[in-house]
Design a protein around this motif. Structure first.
Motif, PDB file in Angstrom:
ATOM      1  N   UNK A 292      52.662  30.613  23.737  1.00 41.02           N
ATOM      2  CA  UNK A 292      54.032  31.303  24.301  1.00 41.02           C
ATOM      3  C   UNK A 292      54.879  30.482  25.057  1.00 41.02           C
ATOM      4  N   UNK A 293      56.120  30.792  24.772  1.00 45.23           N
ATOM      5  CA  UNK A 293      57.246  30.095  25.736  1.00 45.23           C
ATOM      6  C   UNK A 293      56.946  30.610  27.248  1.00 45.23           C
ATOM      7  N   UNK A 294      57.011  29.490  28.081  1.00 48.11           N
ATOM      8  CA  UNK A 294      56.706  29.690  29.512  1.00 48.11           C
ATOM      9  C   UNK A 294      57.683  30.932  30.042  1.00 48.11           C
ATOM     10  N   UNK A 295      59.134  30.833  29.591  1.00 48.29           N
ATOM     11  CA  UNK A 295      60.062  31.641  30.109  1.00 48.29           C
ATOM     12  C   UNK A 295      60.076  32.967  29.428  1.00 48.29           C
ATOM     13  N   UNK A 296      59.071  33.399  28.769  1.00 49.99           N
ATOM     14  CA  UNK A 296      58.798  34.762  28.251  1.00 49.99           C
ATOM     15  C   UNK A 296      58.138  35.541  29.002  1.00 49.99           C
ATOM     16  N   UNK A 297      58.535  36.719  29.246  1.00 50.07           N
ATOM     17  CA  UNK A 297      57.971  37.544  30.176  1.00 50.07           C
ATOM     18  C   UNK A 297      56.440  38.008  29.614  1.00 50.07           C
ATOM     19  N   UNK A 298      55.410  38.035  30.355  1.00 48.45           N
ATOM     20  CA  UNK A 298      54.213  38.381  29.911  1.00 48.45           C
ATOM     21  C   UNK A 298      53.716  39.279  30.974  1.00 48.45           C
ATOM     22  N   UNK A 299      52.727  40.162  30.232  1.00 54.28           N
ATOM     23  CA  UNK A 299      51.841  41.324  31.008  1.00 54.28           C
ATOM     24  C   UNK A 299      50.467  40.992  31.166  1.00 54.28           C
ATOM     25  N   UNK A 300      49.648  40.815  32.072  1.00 52.94           N
ATOM     26  CA  UNK A 300      48.372  40.356  32.062  1.00 52.94           C
ATOM     27  C   UNK A 300      47.566  41.567  32.261  1.00 52.94           C
ATOM     28  N   UNK A 301      46.522  41.819  31.606  1.00 50.80           N
ATOM     29  CA  UNK A 301      45.621  43.194  31.233  1.00 50.80           C
ATOM     30  C   UNK A 301      44.319  42.681  31.139  1.00 50.80           C
ATOM     31  N   UNK A 302      43.440  43.510  31.714  1.00 47.86           N
ATOM     32  CA  UNK A 302      41.817  43.175  31.586  1.00 47.86           C
ATOM     33  C   UNK A 302      41.567  43.538  29.994  1.00 47.86           C
ATOM     34  N   UNK A 303      40.971  42.310  29.412  1.00 45.12           N
ATOM     35  CA  UNK A 303      40.565  42.393  27.800  1.00 45.12           C
ATOM     36  C   UNK A 303      39.775  43.773  27.621  1.00 45.12           C
ATOM     37  N   UNK A 304      38.855  44.029  28.394  1.00 50.03           N
ATOM     38  CA  UNK A 304      37.734  45.281  28.154  1.00 50.03           C
ATOM     39  C   UNK A 304      38.559  46.459  28.326  1.00 50.03           C
ATOM     40  N   UNK A 305      39.478  46.971  29.224  1.00 47.63           N
ATOM     41  CA  UNK A 305      39.923  48.267  29.330  1.00 47.63           C
ATOM     42  C   UNK A 305      41.378  48.444  29.152  1.00 47.63           C
ATOM     43  N   UNK A 306      42.164  47.251  29.243  1.00 49.19           N
ATOM     44  CA  UNK A 306      43.689  47.189  29.003  1.00 49.19           C
ATOM     45  C   UNK A 306      44.260  47.515  30.379  1.00 49.19           C
ATOM     46  N   UNK A 307      43.332  47.400  31.730  1.00 46.11           N
ATOM     47  CA  UNK A 307      43.900  47.796  32.962  1.00 46.11           C
ATOM     48  C   UNK A 307      45.115  46.542  33.342  1.00 46.11           C
ATOM     49  N   UNK A 308      46.188  46.719  33.985  1.00 45.38           N
ATOM     50  CA  UNK A 308      47.268  45.871  33.985  1.00 45.38           C
ATOM     51  C   UNK A 308      46.887  45.283  35.182  1.00 45.38           C
ATOM     52  N   UNK A 309      47.065  44.231  35.454  1.00 48.01           N
ATOM     53  CA  UNK A 309      46.635  43.387  36.584  1.00 48.01           C
ATOM     54  C   UNK A 309      48.254  42.456  37.054  1.00 48.01           C
ATOM     55  N   UNK A 310      48.540  43.095  38.180  1.00 49.58           N
ATOM     56  CA  UNK A 310      49.888  42.839  38.904  1.00 49.58           C
ATOM     57  C   UNK A 310      49.602  42.175  40.231  1.00 49.58           C
ATOM     58  N   UNK A 311      48.573  42.542  40.919  1.00 45.56           N
ATOM     59  CA  UNK A 311      48.426  42.317  42.171  1.00 45.56           C
ATOM     60  C   UNK A 311      47.748  41.034  42.546  1.00 45.56           C
ATOM     61  N   UNK A 312      48.196  40.003  43.469  1.00 38.62           N
ATOM     62  CA  UNK A 312      47.263  38.705  43.468  1.00 38.62           C
ATOM     63  C   UNK A 312      45.878  39.179  44.085  1.00 38.62           C
ATOM     64  N   UNK A 313      45.950  40.040  45.123  1.00 36.94           N
ATOM     65  CA  UNK A 313      44.656  40.720  45.876  1.00 36.94           C
ATOM     66  C   UNK A 313      43.500  41.340  45.022  1.00 36.94           C
ATOM     67  N   UNK A 314      44.030  41.758  43.726  1.00 35.10           N
ATOM     68  CA  UNK A 314      43.250  42.567  42.852  1.00 35.10           C
ATOM     69  C   UNK A 314      42.599  41.437  41.990  1.00 35.10           C
ATOM     70  N   UNK A 315      43.653  40.404  41.675  1.00 35.48           N
ATOM     71  CA  UNK A 315      42.997  39.407  40.910  1.00 35.48           C
ATOM     72  C   UNK A 315      42.006  38.487  41.566  1.00 35.48           C
ATOM     73  N   UNK A 316      42.194  38.036  42.913  1.00 30.23           N
ATOM     74  CA  UNK A 316      41.312  37.480  43.426  1.00 30.23           C
ATOM     75  C   UNK A 316      39.726  38.181  43.802  1.00 30.23           C
ATOM     76  N   UNK A 317      39.855  39.652  43.512  1.00 29.89           N
ATOM     77  CA  UNK A 317      38.541  40.340  43.752  1.00 29.89           C
ATOM     78  C   UNK A 317      37.841  40.411  42.679  1.00 29.89           C
ATOM     79  N   UNK A 318      38.289  40.124  41.327  1.00 30.05           N
ATOM     80  CA  UNK A 318      37.849  40.319  40.122  1.00 30.05           C
ATOM     81  C   UNK A 318      36.593  39.285  40.045  1.00 30.05           C
ATOM     82  N   UNK A 319      35.605  39.432  39.120  1.00 26.07           N
ATOM     83  CA  UNK A 319      34.404  38.429  39.397  1.00 26.07           C
ATOM     84  C   UNK A 319      34.789  37.166  38.452  1.00 26.07           C
TER      85      UNK A 319
END
Length: 314
Positions: free
Chosen positions: A38-65
């Motif tokens: 994917x082009x690095x300049x293209x906007x992307x959304x990060x979600x959890x593959x299992x349930x589709x939860x959107x991950x936008x917060x760095x702190x939440x990202x660090x809390x994940x296993x």
């Protein structure tokens, strides 16, 4: 990188999946785009593959296993749950009972229609370049699965399949028209070769139609693989068969066709009558064209009586 976090990243189809070690959510996006093409300049959304939860917060990202699996979505892509498919389904001959999520995605990718659907998602005009086999596989694809692959609503995917079926029907009609024209041209050619050797016996049979030798050949394997699918799977099959196939069907008779098709006598008889009527119509068309051709040839030749009288007077 000592503070990196091991995790996995995949695309929306789960067809591509990679393991990465990143210290932050932004780095996950950058590396994920790089691995997934994917082009690095293209906007992307990060979600959890299992349930589709959107991950936008760095702190939440660090809390994940560790080894959490993320999905990167861009453009109009949407998250959908992984499908668990019985390994005994007809369109995927698998021996296992239930496939794991990653294996399911790999199997879907192997289905003939899957890559075609992704191709259509990029450019719908690619339909005109597809073979009839490709179009047929899209028509026969599960509507809900096709809608998911295309990012369409199921109703829109159903309308697309109906359109593709009409394209197939039109190509079949064009093929039949071409076959009828070739049959006529061959009949005219045969008639031209016989003009120099006319005999009383041949005159007695002048009203008969010379059929190409190919109509007399009947291969059982070819009949089973090519003609039976049309007879069993389409409405008004007699209009979709070539003249050669119609001749083969009619020549087999009621009992043989009933045994081959596995139908009752009434249904088989109705089919044979429809095929006989269609074949008769086509042969009448050929006779009419031959008659027109013969009339045109006679009009262009001098009459023998007129030629004799001229010679006598001279």
């Amino acid at each position: 990188m000592t503070d990196g976090r091991p995790c996995k990243v995949c695309n929306f189809t789960r067809q591509k999946s990679y393991g990465v070690i990143v210290p932050s959510l932004d780095d996950l996006k950058k590396k994920g785009c790089e691995f997934l093409g994917v082009s690095p300049s293209a906007p992307v959304t990060v979600v959890l593959e299992g349930d589709g939860t959107i991950v936008e917060d760095q702190a939440y990202f660090l809390c994940l296993p560790f080894n959490t699996k993320f999905m990167l979505l861009h453009d109009k892509e949407t998250w959908a749950p992984a499908r668990k498919i019985d390994g005994g389904t007809a369109w995927m001959a698998r021996e296992s009972v239930v496939l794991e999520a990653d294996a399911v995605d790999s199997c879907i990718a192997e289905a003939p229609w899957w890559n075609l659907a992704l191709q259509l998602k990029q450019d719908l005009t690619s339909i005109i370049l597809m073979s009839e086999g490709d179009l047929q596989s899209l028509v026969e694809a599960p509507c809900s699965e096709l809608a998911s692959a295309l990012g369409f609503q199921e109703k829109k995917a159903e309308e697309l399949q109906e359109t593709l079926q009409r394209v197939l029907d039109r190509r079949e009609e064009e093929r039949q028209s071409k076959e009828l024209l070739q049959l006529y041209l061959k009949a005219v050619e045969n008639e031209g070769r016989q003009q120099g050797a006319t005999s009383p016996s041949s005159q007695d049979g002048a009203g008969d139609v010379d059929m190409p030798d190919g109509l007399e050949a009947d291969s059982a394997s070819e009949f089973m693989s090519r003609t039976l699918m049309v007879l069993k799977g389409k409405t008004s099959p007699e209009t979709r068969l070539s003249t050669e196939d119609l001749q083969a069907v009619v020549s087999r008779g009621l009992e043989a066709m009933q045994q081959v098709l596995g139908w009752d006598a009434g249904r088989t008889a109705a089919l044979l009558q429809a095929c006989e009527a269609e074949l008769s119509t086509r042969l009448q068309q050929i006779q009419a064209m031959q008659s027109i051709s013969g009339t045109q040839q006679d009009d262009g030749k001098p009459r023998q009586g007129a030629g004799t009288a001229t010679q006598g007077s001279s």
